[in-house]
Write an enzyme that holds these catalytic residues in place. Structure first.
Site, PDB file in Angstrom:
ATOM      1  N   ASP A 290       0.873  -1.172   0.000  1.00  0.00           N
ATOM      2  CA  ASP A 290       0.000   0.000   0.000  1.00  0.00           C
ATOM      3  C   ASP A 290       0.915   1.228   0.000  1.00  0.00           C
ATOM      4  O   ASP A 290       2.140   1.132   0.179  1.00  0.00           O
ATOM      5  CB  ASP A 290      -0.960  -0.021   1.202  1.00  0.00           C
ATOM      6  CG  ASP A 290      -2.180   0.878   0.935  1.00  0.00           C
ATOM      7  OD1 ASP A 290      -2.169   1.639  -0.049  1.00  0.00           O
ATOM      8  OD2 ASP A 290      -3.144   0.819   1.727  1.00  0.00           O
TER       9      ASP A 290
HETATM   10  C1  BGC Z   1      -5.085   3.175   0.245  1.00  0.00           C
HETATM   11  C2  BGC Z   1      -5.266   2.103  -0.811  1.00  0.00           C
HETATM   12  C3  BGC Z   1      -5.165   2.695  -2.182  1.00  0.00           C
HETATM   13  C4  BGC Z   1      -3.837   3.426  -2.299  1.00  0.00           C
HETATM   14  C5  BGC Z   1      -3.598   4.022  -3.667  1.00  0.00           C
HETATM   15  C6  BGC Z   1      -3.876   4.060  -0.002  1.00  0.00           C
HETATM   16  O1  BGC Z   1      -3.880   5.169   0.799  1.00  0.00           O
HETATM   17  O2  BGC Z   1      -4.982   2.558   1.506  1.00  0.00           O
HETATM   18  O3  BGC Z   1      -6.494   1.454  -0.619  1.00  0.00           O
HETATM   19  O4  BGC Z   1      -5.300   1.698  -3.153  1.00  0.00           O
HETATM   20  O5  BGC Z   1      -3.812   4.473  -1.352  1.00  0.00           O
HETATM   21  O6  BGC Z   1      -4.336   5.141  -3.898  1.00  0.00           O
END
Ligand code: BGC
Length: 749
Positions: A290
């Site tokens: 993530d």
């Molecule tokens: C979130 C994810 C997301 C990623 C990309 C993160 O802050 O937890 O769910 O896919 O950002 O935008």
């Protein structure tokens, strides 16, 4: 004879093809794909390999720190192999051109994005869509999301989010499918099938990414990014199955989570990423972190610096670093120091390149970046129509009591004067909910617009905002009250705005935010027939409403067609059929609250102080899991088991007659639960094991039958082997988790 044989052979083949599509298989690269990718890896320099292990955001839609400002120069230098938050056919083509024309090996870029509930056309939020309990519909939502996204140059979407969640303080419950493991697993599979289709070479399909691995939904106290602490038994039994279901359905990629599990952050957790994911589940796809979660392992206190974070992550099995630039900055040094091996690097690069190969990007890197296709696909009428149906079916009728002798809902279409009040009444943006990403706000149909269109020009529909979502300002009350006084019917559109749930949107008070509750109470004093429309991303504590409001519709954040779907339900063009997939608590003090806890040694007994309960509130939820009313009523009778005993590898038939005893046709979601009465470890008081959504005409009766297999009774026994144990089981069927009939069956050795 000959003809008969040929016919039999053909039927056999058809049968086999059918059953093949039903078999759930994890992604397996073909020998051809592996050969292509291995050959390419042999030609790559170390820098080029590290580039393929790096995913940077463009400067659109970021949700965290943007470490790399100059990503275009990085693409040109072969230092980044994948980009997220960049879309449109035109822009992705522009970036792709840099990669395939200006880099040494011409390796195409992979474009990822958060397409969570639709790309341009927005479908109901995931929690809302889960309330349909309709796998075909959910698969179609995903299919259309993929179709639009793929037409916008995207190859890869960061969904499904399958985190089981039992704490509505956590804002991200809106992104998932609620509190149940079984339902969540089915939804995970439906979504993967919808996104990836049956052939990734088809440019209308897209790679899915199941997230957030693992157990992110169990953040302590519902505070986002907080610690997760649970036993391995709970992890395996409650939290892991939906991720596994996605992988069994062929999901190509997995995103790690921000939280730790058993003291080790997920992005460095070899138990999760190696033992469970790669070894036990045989996962052969791509693992991405993530957003900057690799870097965050320093703050977690598991490593002293980012270089060590990269080593921990690669050793645990992370292929791709999202936005952290950790591999980018330190991997070369780590290799020189012998902290990691080139073999590990090659393995990670292989998984990234396989994604590009499977999508056909080495054959045609621009196959997703086609402006004409984009124009023809986005907002296509079939997609918009489906968004309306999905929105209708996501609505849950929480209450519909008689008011002056008649149930308020559905409203008559000949009403003349309607007062529509509340911060969500004439509001496009918040209809889309959080994670709308590229969703087009200007296309969203407001509730005001939906009601006006439904009633036509004969009715007077007046609107007043009344108040905002935040603050103490009550100045708008006067106008709203005056409007309500003059109306035949008052409709209050209350709840949360799109930013009040979702990522980094935990709340400690789950009442209506701001002064909305005061406004509702002031309007109620007028004694008018009043309908509450709730739009929100999570269960709310609405005890006052549940007690005082005669009619409540839970409409969540329904997406682009929200206003139309709400009007369809308000005026009876669609009879609501949704059922809750998360328990609504009476107060925050009851959280975590879910339908299937353990019994305890002192189960609730009103007569006995020393039993498991509160001094100041009931144990019962406000609205239980599986609950949802209809404009008609259903009765359940004649529950039967076709036998009383089961053996190993056996199955038993369970049936019940369901009758529509009202005057309207309606859909009912019939639910099957099981309790293992005695186990080598204690078992929950019930577990969902099946459901069927049926349509019944007024007066019609249907017999609903389920098959329960012996293996459906399996669980992680005391020695952690997953198997059923002999003994007695209570089998329950009903309209929701707190209203069931039951029979006993026995599993014999
Ligand atoms: C979130 C994810 C997301 C990623 C990309 C993160 O802050 O937890 O769910 O896919 O950002 O935008």
């Amino acid at each position: 004879m000959k003809k008969g044989l040929i016919f039999a052979l053909i039927s056999l083949l058809i049968l086999e093809l059918k059953s093949q599509t039903l078999i759930k298989q994890p992604y397996q690269p073909s020998p051809k794909a592996l050969e292509f990718v291995q050959n390419l890896i042999q030609k790559m320099t170390l820098e080029e390999k590290i580039g393929q292990m790096t995913l940077f955001t463009s400067d659109w839609d970021v949700t965290g720190p943007t470490i790399r400002a100059n990503y275009q120069a990085d693409i040109q230098a072969g230092k980044v192999g994948s980009i997220f938050n960049a879309h449109t056919a035109e822009y992705t083509r522009k970036l792709q051109k840099i990669a395939v024309e200006q880099t040494r090996l011409k390796i195409p870029l992979l474009f990822g994005y958060d397409v969570i509930h639709g790309h341009k056309t927005i479908f109901p939020s995931p929690l809302a869509e889960s309330c349909t309990w309709d796998m075909a519909l959910i698969e179609k939502n995903a299919h259309y999301s993929a179709k639009e996204a793929a037409a916008s140059g995207l190859h890869w979407i960061f969904n499904p989010m399958v985190d089981v969640a039992r704490d509505p303080r956590w804002g991200r419950v809106s992104e998932g499918s609620g509190e149940d493991t079984y339902l969540g697993s089915l939804i995970a599979q439906a979504k993967v099938k919808g996104y990836q289709g049956s052939n990734l070479q088809d440019p209308f399909t897209i790679l899915a990414c199941v997230k957030h691995f693992a157990a992110y939904g169990a953040a302590q106290a519902g505070r986002d990014y907080h610690t997760v602490d649970m036993s391995e038994r709970v992890l395996r039994e409650t939290y892991l199955p939906p991720y596994k279901a996605a992988i069994d359905a062929g999901c190509f990629s997995v995103m790690t989570s921000f939280n730790e599990y058993d003291g080790v952050p997920a992005s460095g957790n070899a138990f999760l990423l190696q033992k469970i994911l790669r070894q036990e589940w045989n996962f052969k796809g791509l693992v991405v972190t993530d957003y900057t979660s690799m870097n965050e392992m320093v703050a977690h206190g598991i490593v002293a610096d980012e270089k060590a974070a990269g080593e921990l992550a690669l050793n645990a099995g992370v292929d791709l670093d999202m936005q952290g630039a950790v591999y980018y900055n330190y991997l070369k040094k780590s290799l020189a120091e012998g902290k990691i091996t080139e073999r590990q690097i090659n393995e990670a690069v292989k998984n990234v390149l396989l994604a590009k190969y499977e999508l056909g990007l080495f054959t045609d890197p621009y196959r997703y970046s086609d402006a004409a296709r984009e124009k023809a696909t986005i907002f296509a009428p079939e997609i918009m129509n489906h968004a309306r149906i999905a929105a209708q079916k996501s609505i849950v009728l929480l209450k519909n009591e008689p008011f002056r002798g008649r149930k308020i809902l559905p409203l008559a279409k000949n009403i003349q004067k309607v007062a529509l009040i509340g911060p969500l009444a004439n509001n496009q943006e918040d209809m889309l909910g959080n994670w709308r990403a590229a969703g087009d706000i200007s296309k969203a149909v407001t509730i005001l617009q939906g009601i006006k269109e439904a009633l036509g020009s004969n009715a007077e529909v007046k609107y007043a905002k009344g108040c905002d979502f935040k603050g103490n300002d009550t100045q708008g009350f006067e106008e709203a009250i005056a409007l309500a006084k003059n109306a035949e019917v008052v409709i209050l559109a209350m709840g949360e705005n799109q930013a009040q749930s979702g990522e980094a949107a935990s709340r400690s008070d789950l009442g209506l935010p701001g002064v909305q509750q005061q406004l509702v109470e002031a309007i109620y004093k007028l004694g008018k027939p009043t309908v509450i429309l709730l739009s929100n991303g999570r269960p709310l504590t609405i005890s006052w409403l549940a007690e005082n409001a005669p009619a409540i519709l839970e409409t969540w954040h329904l997406g682009t067609m929200a206003g139309k779907a709400i009007a369809d339900v308000l005026f009876g063009d669609y009879n609501p059929s949704g059922k809750l997939t998360m328990t609504f608590p009476r107060s925050v003090g009851q959280i975590p609250i879910f339908y299937n806890p353990k019994n305890t040694g002192r189960p609730f007994n009103a007569q006995d102080k020393y039993t498991s309960k509160y001094l100041d509130i009931s144990n019962e939820p406000l609205f239980p899991f599986g609950f949802g009313l209809s404009y008609t009523d259903f009765s359940y009778q004649n529950m039967k088991l076709n036998k009383n005993q089961l053996k190993a590898n056996d199955e038993i038939g369970v049936s019940i007659e369901v009758k529509n005893i009202g005057n309207l046709a309606g859909e009912e979601i019939v639910q099957l639960y099981v309790q293992d009465l005695v186990g080598s470890v204690t078992r929950p008081i019930k577990e969902l094991k099946g459901f069927q959504k049926i349509l019944l005409q007024a007066g019609e009766t249907k017999t609903v039958s389920f098959k329960l297999k012996t293996q459906d009774l399996a669980f992680y026994t005391q020695d952690m082997s997953f198997k059923p144990e002999a003994g007695k089981f209570k089998v329950m069927i009903g309209t929701h988790s707190n209203s069931t009939q039951d029979l006993i069956l026995e599993l014999v050795d």
